[in-house]
Motif scaffolding. Structure first.
Motif, mmCIF file in Angstrom:
data_model
loop_
_atom_site.group_PDB
_atom_site.id
_atom_site.type_symbol
_atom_site.label_atom_id
_atom_site.label_comp_id
_atom_site.label_asym_id
_atom_site.label_seq_id
_atom_site.Cartn_x
_atom_site.Cartn_y
_atom_site.Cartn_z
ATOM 1 N N PRO A 1 0.810 -1.218 0.000
ATOM 2 C CA PRO A 1 0.000 0.000 0.000
ATOM 3 C C PRO A 1 0.844 1.269 0.000
ATOM 4 N N TYR B 1 -5.567 -2.700 6.899
ATOM 5 C CA TYR B 1 -6.024 -2.470 5.527
ATOM 6 C C TYR B 1 -7.270 -3.283 5.195
ATOM 7 N N MET C 1 -10.140 5.595 -3.420
ATOM 8 C CA MET C 1 -8.867 5.400 -2.729
ATOM 9 C C MET C 1 -7.905 6.568 -2.901
ATOM 10 N N ASN D 1 -3.907 7.945 -0.710
ATOM 11 C CA ASN D 1 -2.932 7.553 0.303
ATOM 12 C C ASN D 1 -3.411 7.873 1.715
ATOM 13 N N TRP E 1 -6.745 4.577 2.158
ATOM 14 C CA TRP E 1 -6.381 3.440 1.309
ATOM 15 C C TRP E 1 -7.445 2.350 1.415
#
Length: 333
Positions: free
Chosen positions: A142, A172, A182, A184, A187
């Motif tokens: 990720p 996650y 999505m 950063n 996520w």
């Protein structure tokens, strides 16, 4: 002690402590601008930590985070790397060079790579003698990296590696939404995490060497039929990261594969993935949400499959510890 070496144009070694519920960061040492992927530079940092009596401990762990490219040679046939320092045009830490540094470090409870494509059997086998457990992602990990606020508390416990992996994956998985919306900072594209018990890897190599015989599926067939975790391959000729378990199933008869899988299961102590993972190179051929691709029937650990036996990549692969120990020469690789 939680010590962190970080180079964001200001190389420094810091200690992070929890003091009465407040996280306190203390600079232990500052360094001149440097190539933080260099062997001498990395060795200096290790000496500043492990050579300091203040940081003596009953056990140790190591996390290396940056960009990663598994064992794969780039840009030269002799390089297999983790880390990317862009000082002076770009530098990488060879896996073979990392081994040189690890030889002068204490034995680790775990080595975790918070970087793309590092759950490679070739890398795990290369560092097997330096840690009890090896942790990483077989895919692009990720964008935000590990959720350290959730992983760090487990780093100092018995059985740290599996608990860290569960915390990493759980974070996650809880936020997973097939990549919809999505970013950063949010996520939703999931992840895949595995842990190998390194004491089982010599046996896995020995069983592989004993069972592999010429006459199985060809590399061309394998590259077509075996799951590839690397979605860049179709675009720019990247080498690929193929599922080791599926590959061995194509190379062995049912009885031999059963023996091999038993050895593999003994080594793989943790493996979880969300239904899909994200790649910045995947497209709508895989999913209606750009970048998402399915992870059905994957097994968490990757293996190289040669495309051209005469290539520099194939030549570099024949120098890896895994290639030699697993007897891949017997099938002409």
């Amino acid at each position: 002690h939680l010590l962190v070496y970080i180079d964001t144009g200001f190389p420094r070694l810091i200690e992070i402590e929890n003091k009465g519920g407040t996280v306190v960061e203390t600079i232990v040492k500052e360094y001149e601008d440097r190539n933080s992927c260099g062997v001498a530079e990395t060795q200096e940092v290790f000496n500043d930590v492990f050579g300091n009596s203040l940081y003596k401990a009953e056990s140790y762990g190591l996390i290396y985070w940056s960009h990663g490219e598994g064992w794969i040679p780039t840009p030269l046939p002799s390089t297999r790397w983790i880390g990317n320092d862009k000082t002076g045009g770009g530098h990488y830490m060879n896996i073979e060079d990392l081994k040189l540094v690890l030889q002068n470090a204490p034995h680790f409870d775990f080595i975790m790579f918070d970087a793309c494509f590092m759950m490679s059997i070739e890398v795990a086998y290369a560092v097997r003698n330096y840690a009890d457990y090896y942790m990483g992602c077989p895919t692009e990990n990720p964008g935000p990296g590990a959720p350290y606020n959730k992983v760090v508390p487990y780093m100092f416990k018995q059985g740290a590696a599996v608990q860290m992996a569960e915390a990493y994956f759980g974070h996650y998985n809880e936020n997973y939404n097939s990549g919809i919306g999505m970013s950063n900072t949010d996520w939703t594209g999931g992840t895949a995490v595995a842990v190998l018990k390194t004491s089982e890897l010599d046996n896995l190599a020995a069983v592989t060497n004993e069972i592999l015989q010429a006459g199985g599926a060809t590399p061309k067939e394998l590259r077509t039929e075996v799951y590839d975790y690397d979605k860049r391959t179709a675009y720019n000729g990247h080498v690929g990261y193929f599922d080791i378990q599926e590959m061995m199933q194509h190379l062995m008869d049912d009885a031999d594969y059963g023996l091999w899988k038993h050895a593999f299961n003994s080594a793989l102590v943790y493996w979880k993935t969300t239904e899909k993972n994200y790649s910045m190179f995947a497209d709508y051929r895989f999913d209606t949400v750009f970048g998402m691709f399915p992870m059905e029937n994957t097994n968490g650990v990757t293996h190289y499959i040669p495309f051209n036996f005469d290539s520099q990549t194939a030549a570099a692969y024949r120098s890896t510890d895994w290639y030699i120990a697993a007897g891949l020469d017997k099938i002409g690789w």
